[in-house]
Design an enzyme around this catalytic site. Structure first.
Site: not given
Ligand code: PGA
Length: 249
Positions: A9, A11, A94, A96, A166, A172, A212
Site C-alpha cells: 500500500n 498510500k 483502511h 486512515e 491491521e 506506521g 509495521s
C-alpha cells in the site's frame, strides 16, 4: 491451501516517475514470486503501472472507491471506473480512511456492495485502536466492523472478499503485533466467518496481516496458521525491503 498474498500500500507517496521505477524494480524479480503480489498506488498512476507490469503476474489495487455509483461527486473515483480500467482489487476501509475521512460502517458497506457489483475483489481492512487493545476489547470491536460492513453479503460474495487485519496501533509505528497476537485475531475472525457462513467458507477466506511488517518480522508473522500474507505500507516503498517480504512468505 489458501492463496498467499503480499500487497504493498503506497498510500499518498511517490511521483509518477518514482512509482514507475519502484514497480520496475519489484517486477525485475517477478518470475521468482510464488505468491500473488499486489501493488496499491495512487489512482492517477494505475494505468501507467498497468503498462509497466504487463506480462507479469503482479496485480494492481485502488486504495479506495466511492460509496456512490457515479455522478456529481467531485474528486471521487467509483468502483465502476476502476473496473473499466481492469484494476482487479480495491482496498476498502483502511484505518486512515476511517479515521481521517470519517468512513462509517454504513459507508463501507456501500463500498463493499459497489465494488462487488462491478466485479472488483475488495480487500476489507479492520482493526482496533490502541485504547481498545489496552481495554482488551479488540475482539468485540473487530467483530462489529465485520458484522456492520461485511456480514450482510451473500455466500457467493463473501468468498470474493480478502480481509486485512491491521491493528491501528501497529500502522506506521514500527510496533508490529506479535505473531501470537496476529494469529489470535486472525483465528477469531475466521471463527466469526465460520459462525456466519460455515466452516467451508471460513477456511477459504484469505486474511492478511498489516501493521509495521518489515523484512525482519515478516517470516514469523506469515508462518502463523491463519495469516495468509500481508498488507505492507512503509516497507513497500523500498524495493529491496518489499522483495524480501515477498520472499518471506
Ligand atoms: P505500515 O502500514 O506497514 O507502514 O505499518 C500498513 C498499512 O497501513 O497498510
Amino acid at each position: 491451501m489458501r492463496q498467499k498474498i503480499i500487497a504493498g500500500n503506497w498510500k499518498m507517496n511517490l511521483t509518477l516517475e518514482e512509482a514507475i521505477r519502484l514497480a520496475a524494480d519489484i517486477k525485475s524479480e517477478a518470475s521468482s514470486y510464488r505468491h500473488q503480489v499486489i501493488l496499491c498506488p495512487a489512482f492517477p498512476y494505475l494505468l501507467a503501472l498497468q503498462n509497466e507490469l504487463k506480462g507479469t503476474n503482479i496485480k494492481l489495487a485502488g486504495q479506495n472507491c466511492a460509496d456512490r455509483e457515479n455522478g456529481a461527486f467531485t474528486g471521487e473515483v467509483s468502483a465502476s471506473m476502476l473496473a473499466s480500467m481492469s484494476v482487479p482489487y480495491v482496498l476498502i476501509g483502511h484505518s486512515e480512511r476511517r479515521i481521517y475521512y470519517h468512513e462509517s460502517h454504513e459507508v463501507l458497506k456501500e463500498k463493499m456492495d459497489l465494488s462487488l457489483r462491478y466485479g472488483l475483489l475488495p480487500i476489507f481492512c479492520c482493526g482496533e485502536t490502541k485504547d481498545i487493545r489496552i481495554d482488551e476489547k479488540q475482539d468485540a470491536f473487530v467483530e462489529k466492523q465485520l458484522e456492520e460492513s461485511l456480514f450482510h453479503l451473500s455466500e457467493d460474495d463473501i468468498t470474493k472478499v480478502i480481509i486485512a487485519y491491521e491493528p491501528v496501533w501497529a500502522i506506521g509505528t514500527g510496533l508490529n503485533a506479535s505473531p501470537q497476537q496476529a494469529q489470535d485475531m486472525h483465528h477469531f475472525i475466521r471463527q466469526k466467518i465460520s459462525a456466519r457462513y460455515g466452516v467451508g467458507i471460513a477456511e477459504k477466506i484469505i486474511i492478511l496481516y498489516g501493521g509495521s511488517v518489515k523484512p525482519d518480522n515478516a517470516r514469523e508473522l506469515f508462518s502463523q496458521q491463519d495469516v495468509d500474507g500481508g498488507l505492507v505500507g512503509g516497507a513497500s516503498l523500498k524495493a529491496d525491503d518489499f522483495k524480501k517480504i515477498i520472499q518471506a512468505v
